[in-house]
Design a protein around this motif. Sequence first.
Motif, PDB file in Angstrom:
ATOM      1  N   GLY A  23       0.792  -1.223   0.000  1.00 27.98           N
ATOM      2  CA  GLY A  23       0.000   0.000   0.000  1.00 27.98           C
ATOM      3  C   GLY A  23       0.822   1.269   0.000  1.00 27.98           C
ATOM      4  O   GLY A  23       0.284   2.361  -0.074  1.00 27.98           O
ATOM      5  N   GLU A  24       2.144   1.173   0.109  1.00 24.76           N
ATOM      6  CA  GLU A  24       3.017   2.350   0.110  1.00 24.76           C
ATOM      7  C   GLU A  24       3.655   2.521  -1.259  1.00 24.76           C
ATOM      8  O   GLU A  24       3.842   1.571  -1.993  1.00 24.76           O
ATOM      9  CB  GLU A  24       4.112   2.184   1.168  1.00 24.76           C
ATOM     10  CG  GLU A  24       3.578   2.021   2.564  1.00 24.76           C
ATOM     11  CD  GLU A  24       3.813   3.257   3.392  1.00 24.76           C
ATOM     12  OE1 GLU A  24       4.643   4.065   2.997  1.00 24.76           O
ATOM     13  OE2 GLU A  24       3.162   3.390   4.430  1.00 24.76           O
ATOM     14  N   THR A  25       4.008   3.741  -1.575  1.00 30.01           N
ATOM     15  CA  THR A  25       4.680   4.024  -2.836  1.00 30.01           C
ATOM     16  C   THR A  25       6.187   3.939  -2.616  1.00 30.01           C
ATOM     17  O   THR A  25       6.704   4.534  -1.680  1.00 30.01           O
ATOM     18  CB  THR A  25       4.314   5.433  -3.328  1.00 30.01           C
ATOM     19  OG1 THR A  25       2.901   5.522  -3.447  1.00 30.01           O
ATOM     20  CG2 THR A  25       4.967   5.738  -4.663  1.00 30.01           C
ATOM     21  N   PRO A  26       6.914   3.216  -3.474  1.00 32.88           N
ATOM     22  CA  PRO A  26       8.364   3.142  -3.296  1.00 32.88           C
ATOM     23  C   PRO A  26       9.009   4.501  -3.571  1.00 32.88           C
ATOM     24  O   PRO A  26       8.463   5.310  -4.324  1.00 32.88           O
ATOM     25  CB  PRO A  26       8.808   2.099  -4.326  1.00 32.88           C
ATOM     26  CG  PRO A  26       7.718   2.055  -5.328  1.00 32.88           C
ATOM     27  CD  PRO A  26       6.468   2.419  -4.613  1.00 32.88           C
TER      28      PRO A  26
END
Length: 74
Positions: A23-26
């Motif tokens: 759910g996180e953006t790299p």
Amino acid sequence: MSAPVPGPDPNKASQHHGGVPPGETPPGESSTGSGAGPYRPLTRGWGKGPLVLICLVALACALFFLAYAIMLNI
């Protein structure tokens, strides 16, 4: 009417092994900065030798095609 999009599988989310959490953006690449080296302003343009050579080649090509066009009309 469309069916709702299912969320992520909780069983697969628990199998996360390092990196970016689900759910996180790299993060973006760190090498995209403007620090490519010291700024050196251009001191000179084209040298006279290459510029004269390019002009001579262009003139030779133009003369060739002009002579070819004249020979076709005769």
